[in-house]
Design an enzyme around this catalytic site. Structure first.
Site, PDB file in Angstrom:
ATOM      1  N   GLU A  47       0.819  -1.206   0.000  1.00 46.31           N
ATOM      2  CA  GLU A  47       0.000   0.000   0.000  1.00 46.31           C
ATOM      3  C   GLU A  47       0.859   1.266   0.000  1.00 46.31           C
ATOM      4  O   GLU A  47       0.563   2.235  -0.707  1.00 46.31           O
ATOM      5  CB  GLU A  47      -0.925   0.005   1.230  1.00 46.31           C
ATOM      6  CG  GLU A  47      -1.889  -1.165   1.281  1.00 46.31           C
ATOM      7  CD  GLU A  47      -1.338  -2.365   2.028  1.00 46.31           C
ATOM      8  OE1 GLU A  47      -2.138  -3.100   2.621  1.00 46.31           O
ATOM      9  OE2 GLU A  47      -0.099  -2.570   2.021  1.00 46.31           O
ATOM     10  N   CYS A  82      -0.408   0.182   7.574  1.00 46.23           N
ATOM     11  CA  CYS A  82      -0.812   0.594   6.226  1.00 46.23           C
ATOM     12  C   CYS A  82      -2.227   1.164   6.218  1.00 46.23           C
ATOM     13  O   CYS A  82      -2.534   2.027   5.392  1.00 46.23           O
ATOM     14  CB  CYS A  82      -0.725  -0.592   5.278  1.00 46.23           C
ATOM     15  SG  CYS A  82       0.982  -1.120   4.949  1.00 46.23           S
ATOM     16  N   THR A 159      13.523 -43.334  -7.905  1.00 44.09           N
ATOM     17  CA  THR A 159      14.312 -42.128  -7.659  1.00 44.09           C
ATOM     18  C   THR A 159      15.818 -42.397  -7.688  1.00 44.09           C
ATOM     19  O   THR A 159      16.599 -41.451  -7.637  1.00 44.09           O
ATOM     20  CB  THR A 159      13.960 -41.533  -6.294  1.00 44.09           C
ATOM     21  OG1 THR A 159      14.237 -42.496  -5.251  1.00 44.09           O
ATOM     22  CG2 THR A 159      12.480 -41.159  -6.227  1.00 44.09           C
ATOM     23  N   TRP A 168      21.985 -38.186 -13.312  1.00 40.25           N
ATOM     24  CA  TRP A 168      20.763 -37.406 -13.134  1.00 40.25           C
ATOM     25  C   TRP A 168      19.628 -38.147 -13.804  1.00 40.25           C
ATOM     26  O   TRP A 168      19.780 -38.561 -14.960  1.00 40.25           O
ATOM     27  CB  TRP A 168      20.927 -36.020 -13.734  1.00 40.25           C
ATOM     28  CG  TRP A 168      22.003 -35.200 -13.119  1.00 40.25           C
ATOM     29  CD1 TRP A 168      23.250 -34.970 -13.600  1.00 40.25           C
ATOM     30  CD2 TRP A 168      21.913 -34.471 -11.878  1.00 40.25           C
ATOM     31  NE1 TRP A 168      23.960 -34.154 -12.747  1.00 40.25           N
ATOM     32  CE2 TRP A 168      23.146 -33.835 -11.681  1.00 40.25           C
ATOM     33  CE3 TRP A 168      20.937 -34.292 -10.914  1.00 40.25           C
ATOM     34  CZ2 TRP A 168      23.424 -33.045 -10.567  1.00 40.25           C
ATOM     35  CZ3 TRP A 168      21.196 -33.509  -9.810  1.00 40.25           C
ATOM     36  CH2 TRP A 168      22.425 -32.896  -9.649  1.00 40.25           C
ATOM     37  N   LEU A 202      22.873 -28.045  -2.247  1.00 42.70           N
ATOM     38  CA  LEU A 202      21.468 -27.748  -1.977  1.00 42.70           C
ATOM     39  C   LEU A 202      21.216 -26.252  -1.821  1.00 42.70           C
ATOM     40  O   LEU A 202      20.488 -25.808  -0.937  1.00 42.70           O
ATOM     41  CB  LEU A 202      20.975 -28.513  -0.729  1.00 42.70           C
ATOM     42  CG  LEU A 202      20.715 -30.005  -0.951  1.00 42.70           C
ATOM     43  CD1 LEU A 202      20.410 -30.697   0.370  1.00 42.70           C
ATOM     44  CD2 LEU A 202      19.573 -30.220  -1.948  1.00 42.70           C
TER      45      LEU A 202
END
Length: 365
Positions: A47, A82, A159, A168, A202
């Site tokens: 705002e 605000c 996986t 991969w 990561l």
């Protein structure tokens, strides 16, 4: 409101742990005179940015209508209220998507606006505004982050190979997309098994980011090597353990890690307690990239809200699955015992398929 929602989405990487909010101000004759979104913590809210935008272009906001994706705040936090700024500016009406569940606000902003004679309408764009801030809403209402479990698998749900090899399975495009999801998270969580087996960083490298999210490691016996690559990026590393080891703790703390002990009765890390602690650290969305054992534990304990699944167009056959023993009762005897999911989206990312599936009922809060 469509523009305000787009502004909200553009603030998602910048605003956390605050909600991402967009604001658009229309003059009485329907002209867009100001727009803005939440800035980084400590900076102006949506705002204020919209009011400043109007002022910078010489536009009056007297008797204007402000469209905002979340209730204007009514408390003094890192910034001022605000709702007071909108009142002082002389707006006539505020159209908001959602009530802010923050106990410091929670309808008080609307009450203050109405007390000042400003018309308030709530609900326009609510569903999309909720999705944009589902982590913030989860933290405020459930006192835990929104937990998103990311998995890369073959089309037959594997996986990794039987020996654990997983790099991969999916394409570089899918990996880049996964980094974008890391970037929007409040923190990334993994297990010590992944640290020991893959020695990953990561962090966010393949997507734009304003900061590296903290890394959370579940490590019951403090087996994380001080030389692990997770310590290379500049970011907080929080390790949750169950069995005290002063020597290992000192070595990890020397690398900058923070160690906390949250044991459960079995001598493992209390995963539910970890989520509550992360919420206290103002983590809205928790992005999980772990192995099948920790994945299974999180699912089994009912702590996962959503799956972010990348499926490569290949078949592996024998190998490791997405999660080990994800059901408290062990192997299922009936199909109706399976964990129910709801597909939220399905699209191709490069050659791979990205599926977002939500655990049924987890977003009802």
């Amino acid at each position: 409101m469509r523009l305000a929602l787009d502004l909200s989405a553009s603030a998602r990487l910048l605003s956390q742990p605050n909600p991402s909010v967009g604001c658009v101000i229309l003059s009485p004759d329907g002209e867009c005179v100001g727009r803005g979104h939440t800035q980084a913590p400590g900076g102006p809210h949506a705002e204020i940015m919209a009011l400043r935008d109007a002022a910078a272009h010489g536009h009056s906001v007297a008797h204007a209508t402000a469209y905002v994706t979340l209730e204007p705040c009514s408390h003094q936090g890192r910034t001022g209220p605000c709702c007071d700024a909108l009142i002082a500016a002389g707006v006539r009406k505020v159209v908001a998507s959602l009530t802010d569940p923050n106990p410091l606000v929670s309808g008080q902003g609307f009450e203050r606006l109405r007390a000042a004679g400003i018309e308030v309408e709530v609900g326009l764009g609510a569903e999309e505004a909720r999705e944009l801030n589902i982590g913030f809403l989860s933290r405020m209402i459930r006192k835990t982050p929104w937990v998103r479990l990311k998995v890369a698998s073959s089309l037959d749900g594997k996986t990794a190979l039987p020996d654990g090899t997983s790099q991969w399975i999916t394409s570089e495009a899918a990996r880049a997309d996964g980094h974008a999801w890391r970037a929007r998270a409040g923190a990334v969580l993994t297990g010590v098994g992944t640290v020991l087996e893959d020695d990953p960083r990561l962090d966010v490298r393949l997507a734009e980011t304003h900061r590296q999210p903290p890394l959370v490691v579940i490590d019951s016996r403090l087996q994380t090597p001080p030389a692990a690559r997770i310590f290379e990026p500049a970011r907080p590393v929080w390790i949750y353990a169950a069995v005290p080891d002063s020597a290992a703790q000192a070595a990890l703390e020397a690398r900058g890690a923070e160690v906390r002990y949250l044991p459960d009765p079995r001598g493992k890390v209390d995963l539910a307690a970890v989520l509550r602690d992360l919420a206290a650290r103002e983590i809205n969305e928790l992005h999980v990239e772990a192995g099948h054992k920790l994945n299974g534990s999180l699912i089994r304990e009912g702590l996962v809200d959503e799956l972010l699944l990348y499926m490569a167009p290949k078949l592996i056959g024998d190998g490791l699955g997405i999660a080990s023993q994800p059901h408290a009762a062990g192997p299922l005897t009936r199909l109706d015992q399976a964990l129910p999911l709801q597909f939220k989206s399905c699209e191709t990312i490069g050659p791979d398929l990205r599926i977002i599936a939500r655990v049924a009922g987890r977003d009802r809060f």
